[in-house]
Motif scaffolding. Structure first.
Motif, PDB file in Angstrom:
ATOM      1  N   SER A 172      -3.628   7.817   9.799  1.00 42.96           N
ATOM      2  CA  SER A 172      -4.849   7.037   9.698  1.00 42.96           C
ATOM      3  C   SER A 172      -4.639   5.930   8.686  1.00 42.96           C
ATOM      4  N   MET A 173      -4.849   4.687   9.096  1.00 44.83           N
ATOM      5  CA  MET A 173      -4.736   3.558   8.187  1.00 44.83           C
ATOM      6  C   MET A 173      -6.128   3.161   7.733  1.00 44.83           C
ATOM      7  N   ARG A 174      -6.308   3.082   6.449  1.00 47.95           N
ATOM      8  CA  ARG A 174      -7.627   2.833   5.889  1.00 47.95           C
ATOM      9  C   ARG A 174      -7.634   1.562   5.075  1.00 47.95           C
ATOM     10  N   ASP A 175      -8.609   0.701   5.357  1.00 48.23           N
ATOM     11  CA  ASP A 175      -8.770  -0.549   4.628  1.00 48.23           C
ATOM     12  C   ASP A 175      -9.316  -0.264   3.239  1.00 48.23           C
ATOM     13  N   THR A 205      14.160   0.433   2.924  1.00 55.23           N
ATOM     14  CA  THR A 205      13.877   1.852   3.133  1.00 55.23           C
ATOM     15  C   THR A 205      13.069   2.378   1.960  1.00 55.23           C
ATOM     16  N   TRP A 206      12.005   3.091   2.264  1.00 55.29           N
ATOM     17  CA  TRP A 206      11.216   3.788   1.250  1.00 55.29           C
ATOM     18  C   TRP A 206      11.305   5.274   1.556  1.00 55.29           C
ATOM     19  N   ALA A 207      11.650   6.069   0.583  1.00 51.98           N
ATOM     20  CA  ALA A 207      11.864   7.499   0.839  1.00 51.98           C
ATOM     21  C   ALA A 207      11.381   8.319  -0.349  1.00 51.98           C
ATOM     22  N   THR A 208      10.960   9.530  -0.047  1.00 58.25           N
ATOM     23  CA  THR A 208      10.530  10.458  -1.086  1.00 58.25           C
ATOM     24  C   THR A 208      10.568  11.873  -0.510  1.00 58.25           C
ATOM     25  N   HIS A 209      10.327  12.853  -1.357  1.00 53.72           N
ATOM     26  CA  HIS A 209      10.282  14.232  -0.879  1.00 53.72           C
ATOM     27  C   HIS A 209       9.426  15.070  -1.821  1.00 53.72           C
ATOM     28  N   ALA A 210       9.050  16.236  -1.348  1.00 59.83           N
ATOM     29  CA  ALA A 210       8.269  17.168  -2.162  1.00 59.83           C
ATOM     30  C   ALA A 210       8.737  18.576  -1.872  1.00 59.83           C
ATOM     31  N   ASN A 211       8.779  19.404  -2.908  1.00 61.37           N
ATOM     32  CA  ASN A 211       9.133  20.799  -2.733  1.00 61.37           C
ATOM     33  C   ASN A 211       7.935  21.600  -2.230  1.00 61.37           C
ATOM     34  N   ARG A 212       8.210  22.612  -1.439  1.00 56.90           N
ATOM     35  CA  ARG A 212       7.142  23.491  -0.965  1.00 56.90           C
ATOM     36  C   ARG A 212       6.824  24.502  -2.059  1.00 56.90           C
ATOM     37  N   THR A 213       5.684  24.347  -2.692  1.00 57.50           N
ATOM     38  CA  THR A 213       5.230  25.313  -3.691  1.00 57.50           C
ATOM     39  C   THR A 213       4.045  26.122  -3.189  1.00 57.50           C
ATOM     40  N   SER A 214       3.502  25.710  -2.033  1.00 57.94           N
ATOM     41  CA  SER A 214       2.409  26.428  -1.389  1.00 57.94           C
ATOM     42  C   SER A 214       2.409  26.025   0.077  1.00 57.94           C
ATOM     43  N   PRO A 215       1.603  26.685   0.913  1.00 58.83           N
ATOM     44  CA  PRO A 215       1.555  26.286   2.330  1.00 58.83           C
ATOM     45  C   PRO A 215       1.011  24.884   2.564  1.00 58.83           C
ATOM     46  N   LYS A 216       0.432  24.258   1.538  1.00 56.15           N
ATOM     47  CA  LYS A 216      -0.058  22.885   1.659  1.00 56.15           C
ATOM     48  C   LYS A 216       0.787  21.988   0.758  1.00 56.15           C
ATOM     49  N   VAL A 217       1.362  20.939   1.342  1.00 57.79           N
ATOM     50  CA  VAL A 217       2.237  20.024   0.606  1.00 57.79           C
ATOM     51  C   VAL A 217       1.670  18.616   0.739  1.00 57.79           C
ATOM     52  N   SER A 218       1.582  17.903  -0.372  1.00 62.10           N
ATOM     53  CA  SER A 218       1.093  16.523  -0.332  1.00 62.10           C
ATOM     54  C   SER A 218       1.915  15.652  -1.265  1.00 62.10           C
ATOM     55  N   PHE A 219       2.165  14.417  -0.838  1.00 65.97           N
ATOM     56  CA  PHE A 219       2.909  13.440  -1.639  1.00 65.97           C
ATOM     57  C   PHE A 219       2.699  12.070  -1.011  1.00 65.97           C
ATOM     58  N   SER A 220       3.341  11.051  -1.545  1.00 64.50           N
ATOM     59  CA  SER A 220       3.085   9.701  -1.042  1.00 64.50           C
ATOM     60  C   SER A 220       4.350   8.856  -1.052  1.00 64.50           C
ATOM     61  N   ILE A 221       4.369   7.863  -0.163  1.00 59.59           N
ATOM     62  CA  ILE A 221       5.373   6.803  -0.160  1.00 59.59           C
ATOM     63  C   ILE A 221       4.653   5.533  -0.599  1.00 59.59           C
ATOM     64  N   ASP A 222       5.125   4.893  -1.664  1.00 63.20           N
ATOM     65  CA  ASP A 222       4.377   3.803  -2.290  1.00 63.20           C
ATOM     66  C   ASP A 222       5.056   2.444  -2.112  1.00 63.20           C
ATOM     67  N   ARG A 223       4.267   1.409  -2.385  1.00 62.32           N
ATOM     68  CA  ARG A 223       4.727   0.012  -2.459  1.00 62.32           C
ATOM     69  C   ARG A 223       5.286  -0.504  -1.139  1.00 62.32           C
ATOM     70  N   ILE A 224       4.638  -0.178  -0.042  1.00 63.54           N
ATOM     71  CA  ILE A 224       5.067  -0.693   1.255  1.00 63.54           C
ATOM     72  C   ILE A 224       4.335  -2.011   1.519  1.00 63.54           C
ATOM     73  N   PRO A 225       5.039  -3.103   1.754  1.00 61.71           N
ATOM     74  CA  PRO A 225       4.383  -4.397   1.960  1.00 61.71           C
ATOM     75  C   PRO A 225       3.529  -4.418   3.229  1.00 61.71           C
ATOM     76  N   HIS A 226       2.482  -5.204   3.170  1.00 68.55           N
ATOM     77  CA  HIS A 226       1.591  -5.393   4.314  1.00 68.55           C
ATOM     78  C   HIS A 226       2.366  -5.946   5.506  1.00 68.55           C
ATOM     79  N   LYS A 227       2.055  -5.458   6.693  1.00 64.44           N
ATOM     80  CA  LYS A 227       2.625  -5.887   7.980  1.00 64.44           C
ATOM     81  C   LYS A 227       4.095  -5.513   8.132  1.00 64.44           C
ATOM     82  N   GLY A 240       0.821  -1.200   0.000  1.00 58.65           N
ATOM     83  CA  GLY A 240       0.000   0.000   0.000  1.00 58.65           C
ATOM     84  C   GLY A 240       0.850   1.244   0.000  1.00 58.65           C
ATOM     85  N   SER A 241       0.206   2.364   0.244  1.00 60.17           N
ATOM     86  CA  SER A 241       0.871   3.659   0.195  1.00 60.17           C
ATOM     87  C   SER A 241       0.599   4.456   1.460  1.00 60.17           C
ATOM     88  N   ILE A 242       1.560   5.259   1.832  1.00 58.05           N
ATOM     89  CA  ILE A 242       1.366   6.264   2.876  1.00 58.05           C
ATOM     90  C   ILE A 242       1.165   7.596   2.171  1.00 58.05           C
TER      91      ILE A 242
END
Length: 418
Positions: free
Chosen positions: A241-244, A169-191, A143-145
């Motif tokens: 928050s973890m969502r099924d 290790t899963w890592a990522t980053h995002a540049n601040r282009t506005s006061p709200k920043v969103s991005f994701s960390i993907d492909r994390i195995p279950h458990k 899944g993804s964070i």
């Protein structure tokens, strides 16, 4: 003699037809010691392919592997339509015998496993010339964070995030282009057990904000982990928050706004018109079987408060808070001067003691957090199966309005309606 031969031929033909009907094909002499597997799968959808990174999470093949000590491993691949909850496949010519271990999973175009069998070990007996049926439930294997942070100060140049386990290790980053920043960390195995770390870094490389939290990532089970900490020059508050199934949403603020520990749920935020300038509104719903009365209700938008007094909403009823008084909103509406942003907002309903009734942190425009990308003057609407204070926090439970508002043909939404 001729009649007897015809009789035998007729009986043989009938037997062959019955075998074809019940076993799927007529076995040849060489296949007499083989059977077949008929696979029926229910694929629990993570819907991660709705994000912009479809090459990471999309799947297109169902893989069936059959192995045993007295036979070579048999591996078959079957093309399936992504997004369809049900899929079927038939594996012919499976060597008969006991102790046949069967593995069922889906993969993407890169060969990465996306779903695995909910039964960890499946061992079967294969009978000669018999079709053996398997019904399987496939659950997300990874899944993804999703990370969304508000009130990021201008001194922060980039947000870095990592999830570190014992061996990966899963890592990522995002540049601040506005006061709200969103991005994701993907492909994390279950458990996967590891540490989630998030840092706000200046253009010179100095770490201005930092937090970390140990957690076990779940691609199936839903849970919530709030964490709060202080750091110079201000505060960061974060809620996980973890969502099924298969999604973890991390919401944080580098300012006064903060994610809610608990939401009481007397009211629910069910529709948001945020991209229509003076026609913006927020719809709330009373899920209770009796009317609710608030002598004071606070609408908190990114830390800015609007005070509503003497508010009553009937049982199973809706109420609207608009920027202005709109004739097409009807009587169940208040003009509040709300000002929503095209990039998203933190919307919180509070009681007069500041306790949270409901909170929705949505992201607007093009995003990888599954929130609808609205084009034009259209609202986003919460799907009715998601009418609860947990489910309305996830973008995948919202859709773009497709119905013209009665009395205003330029706007799309369902204000005050189911």
């Amino acid at each position: 003699m001729k009649n007897r031969s015809q009789k035998y031929l007729l009986i043989s033909a009938v037997i062959s037809i019955l075998i074809f009907i019940f076993c799927g094909k007529i076995p040849t002499k060489s296949e007499g010691n083989s059977g077949s597997l008929e696979i029926r799968c229910l694929v629990l959808q993570s819907q991660l392919a709705k994000t912009a990174r479809t090459e990471v999470t999309a799947y297109d093949s169902l893989i069936v592997e059959i192995s045993a000590s007295d036979m070579p491993t048999l591996r078959t691949s079957h093309k399936i339509a992504m997004g369809e909850p049900l899929c079927e496949a038939t594996v012919p010519a499976v060597p008969s015998g006991t102790g046949r271990a069967v593995k069922i999973y889906t993969i993407n175009k890169m060969g990465l496993v996306i779903h695995t069998d909910s039964i960890s070990s499946r061992v079967m007996k294969i009978e000669p010339t018999v079709v053996t049926s398997i019904s399987a439930v496939l659950v997300p294997a990874a899944g993804s964070i999703y990370i969304q942070i508000g009130n990021v100060p201008s001194g922060v140049d980039s947000i870095f995030a990592s999830f570190v386990s014992v061996d990966s290790t899963w890592a990522t980053h995002a540049n601040r282009t506005s006061p709200k920043v969103s991005f994701s960390i993907d492909r994390i195995p279950h458990k996967t057990k590891g540490t989630l770390s998030i840092a706000g870094v200046s253009s010179s490389g100095d770490t201005l904000y930092f937090t970390s939290q140990e957690m076990v990532f779940s691609a199936i089970v839903s849970s919530s982990i709030p964490i709060y900490f202080q750091t110079l020059p201000g505060e960061i508050s974060m809620q996980i928050s973890m969502r099924d199934p298969g999604i973890t949403v991390v919401s944080g603020s580098m300012g006064n706004a903060s994610p809610a520990d608990t939401e009481s749920g007397e009211l629910l935020i069910t529709e948001i018109m945020y991209n229509a300038n003076n026609s913006e509104y927020i719809e709330v719903y009373n899920p209770q079987s009796s009317a609710v009365l608030f002598d004071t209700l606070i609408i908190d938008i990114d830390g800015a408060y609007r005070i509503i007094t003497d508010l009553q909403i009937g049982a199973k009823g809706y109420h609207l808070f608009g920027r202005m008084a709109f004739p097409w909103l009807g009587d169940a509406a208040d003009s509040t001067g709300i000002d929503l942003a095209s990039l998203g907002n933190w919307i919180t309903l509070r009681k007069k003691d500041m306790k949270v009734i409901d909170q929705v942190i949505f992201t607007g425009g093009s995003n990888t957090l599954q929130w609808p990308n609205v084009a034009g003057d259209k609202s986003i609407i919460l799907l009715q199966p998601a009418y609860d204070v947990k489910s309305n926090n996830f973008g995948r439970n919202w859709i773009t309005a497709s119905t013209v508002i009665e009395g205003n043909s330029a706007l799309y939404g369902t204000p005050g309606e189911e």
